[in-house]
Design a protein around this motif. Sequence first.
Motif, PDB file in Angstrom:
ATOM      1  N   ALA A   1       0.820  -1.216   0.000  1.00 32.89           N
ATOM      2  CA  ALA A   1       0.000   0.000   0.000  1.00 32.89           C
ATOM      3  C   ALA A   1       0.853   1.264   0.000  1.00 32.89           C
ATOM      4  CB  ALA A   1      -0.940  -0.010   1.203  1.00 32.89           C
ATOM      5  N   TRP A   2       2.114   1.128   0.370  1.00 33.48           N
ATOM      6  CA  TRP A   2       3.028   2.274   0.332  1.00 33.48           C
ATOM      7  C   TRP A   2       3.608   2.363  -1.084  1.00 33.48           C
ATOM      8  CZ3 TRP A   2       3.870   5.477   4.577  1.00 33.48           C
ATOM      9  CH2 TRP A   2       3.330   5.035   5.781  1.00 33.48           C
ATOM     10  N   LYS A   3       3.167   3.344  -1.828  1.00 32.25           N
ATOM     11  CA  LYS A   3       3.519   3.414  -3.253  1.00 32.25           C
ATOM     12  C   LYS A   3       5.008   3.581  -3.488  1.00 32.25           C
ATOM     13  CE  LYS A   3      -1.008   5.219  -4.597  1.00 32.25           C
ATOM     14  NZ  LYS A   3      -1.750   6.345  -5.234  1.00 32.25           N
ATOM     15  N   HIS A   4       5.712   4.175  -2.514  1.00 26.07           N
ATOM     16  CA  HIS A   4       7.141   4.406  -2.742  1.00 26.07           C
ATOM     17  C   HIS A   4       7.942   3.102  -2.776  1.00 26.07           C
ATOM     18  CE1 HIS A   4       7.263   4.021   1.685  1.00 26.07           C
ATOM     19  NE2 HIS A   4       8.528   3.727   1.530  1.00 26.07           N
ATOM     20  N   LEU A   5       7.346   1.992  -2.317  1.00 23.21           N
ATOM     21  CA  LEU A   5       8.057   0.714  -2.329  1.00 23.21           C
ATOM     22  C   LEU A   5       7.858  -0.069  -3.626  1.00 23.21           C
ATOM     23  CD1 LEU A   5       7.373  -0.573   1.317  1.00 23.21           C
ATOM     24  CD2 LEU A   5       9.467   0.454   0.425  1.00 23.21           C
ATOM     25  N   HIS A   6       7.103   0.480  -4.552  1.00 22.72           N
ATOM     26  CA  HIS A   6       6.759  -0.272  -5.761  1.00 22.72           C
ATOM     27  C   HIS A   6       7.864  -0.281  -6.802  1.00 22.72           C
ATOM     28  CE1 HIS A   6       2.087  -0.090  -5.155  1.00 22.72           C
ATOM     29  NE2 HIS A   6       2.747  -0.465  -4.081  1.00 22.72           N
ATOM     30  N   THR A   7       8.691   0.753  -6.808  1.00 22.65           N
ATOM     31  CA  THR A   7       9.635   0.928  -7.917  1.00 22.65           C
ATOM     32  C   THR A   7      11.072   0.936  -7.420  1.00 22.65           C
ATOM     33  OG1 THR A   7       7.990   2.321  -8.998  1.00 22.65           O
ATOM     34  CG2 THR A   7      10.221   2.347  -9.906  1.00 22.65           C
ATOM     35  N   PRO A   8      11.907   0.004  -7.900  1.00 25.39           N
ATOM     36  CA  PRO A   8      13.328   0.048  -7.542  1.00 25.39           C
ATOM     37  C   PRO A   8      13.960   1.344  -8.047  1.00 25.39           C
ATOM     38  CG  PRO A   8      12.743  -2.045  -8.559  1.00 25.39           C
ATOM     39  CD  PRO A   8      11.585  -1.128  -8.766  1.00 25.39           C
ATOM     40  N   PRO A   9      15.036   1.779  -7.405  1.00 24.95           N
ATOM     41  CA  PRO A   9      15.685   3.016  -7.867  1.00 24.95           C
ATOM     42  C   PRO A   9      16.229   2.850  -9.278  1.00 24.95           C
ATOM     43  CG  PRO A   9      17.044   1.864  -6.256  1.00 24.95           C
ATOM     44  CD  PRO A   9      15.734   1.178  -6.256  1.00 24.95           C
ATOM     45  N   PRO A  10      16.156   3.892 -10.088  1.00 20.79           N
ATOM     46  CA  PRO A  10      16.738   3.826 -11.441  1.00 20.79           C
ATOM     47  C   PRO A  10      18.249   3.597 -11.383  1.00 20.79           C
ATOM     48  CG  PRO A  10      15.318   5.759 -11.165  1.00 20.79           C
ATOM     49  CD  PRO A  10      15.534   5.192  -9.809  1.00 20.79           C
ATOM     50  N   ALA A  11      18.810   3.249 -12.505  1.00 20.13           N
ATOM     51  CA  ALA A  11      20.251   2.979 -12.563  1.00 20.13           C
ATOM     52  C   ALA A  11      21.055   4.239 -12.237  1.00 20.13           C
ATOM     53  CB  ALA A  11      20.627   2.448 -13.950  1.00 20.13           C
ATOM     54  N   LYS A  12      20.563   5.377 -12.635  1.00 19.79           N
ATOM     55  CA  LYS A  12      21.236   6.642 -12.362  1.00 19.79           C
ATOM     56  C   LYS A  12      20.389   7.468 -11.397  1.00 19.79           C
ATOM     57  CE  LYS A  12      23.744   6.904 -16.756  1.00 19.79           C
ATOM     58  NZ  LYS A  12      24.017   7.743 -17.957  1.00 19.79           N
TER      59      LYS A  12
END
Length: 340
Positions: A45-56
Amino acid sequence: MTTNTARTFMGKVAHVPLRIVDPELWRIPDTGWPEATALKATAAAWKHLHTPPPAKVSAMWVKTMLDAQRDHDASVLLSATGWVSEVNAAVALRNTLKWVEESRQQAGDAPMWVNLTLDSRWLSDRTLRNTLLNEIVESNERDWYLRFYWPEIPTRYGQLLDDAILAGYQTLARECMLEDKRLYLPNTGLTGWFATALGANGFSTGQAWPEQAFAKQKIMAIKREGPPPAPIPRIFDPTVLHTMDHNEFERIRALSGHKAYATPYLDEIDADGHSPEVAGLHYVAAVGNLTATLAAKRPNVVAYQRARKGQKFVDSLSLTDRLGGINRPLHLPVWMPRLK
């Protein structure tokens, strides 16, 4: 916590000066933490955990991580950083610190702590530890919030026993103190109290086991037949600095040499009987009281004296009264030489 529960909770503690909303970025799958798995419903439910950090380094990604903390009324921001691999360590750490720089750029003059999650080998391995220390010393950032992933703890609600890791905590705490860097150790429980006595600036703990130790979880065999075993009623004993079976605590507290360190919650248990919730509150209150004692000029001596008194009581027990199994405070003889 759900996002709404977190907002409600943070509203109730708005008067507290230090409020941290840890984004727990090491939970994001495929970013390196060995126990990271697909997120369960509450975490998802915490949206910030959905996407791994970009390469840069991405300013937008960093903003999302910081906003998740701001939106829940954090008074101190944690940098938008998570797991740091020990493979090709120097490069991995330098790349992570680029994200710290972007986090600082966006935080401006607001309080911000460098937020790193690392394997315990960053403490026990001299090369890795020196790599970490060099970056801490050279950095312009003063506050470091470092979570270390421990190996499995043999006794649930026990303390870290690996002396090489404890030596790493000792070195890290001392060097940070000498270099005027502030070190905070989340999810370390009473081991964090040990490190604070040696120069760290603080630690975190809580009522539940995962809040007391960020460690590899022991795989529990599931009993296929019959009812599951009854949970052990646990209680923290400030005399021996250890969480034990409440029945065993009741037995030894009447013995000569055992000192009463009362809390309102222990008084409640004595009056109404044991409950896990109240026992957890007793633990937090007792550890808070222990931490207050470290305000002395030589906190390592204070901690050493408490550990020595606890070990002296354990050693004084007769053969029939001896503590055994999960009730034995195995960490005391490991801690004492390092606290001197």
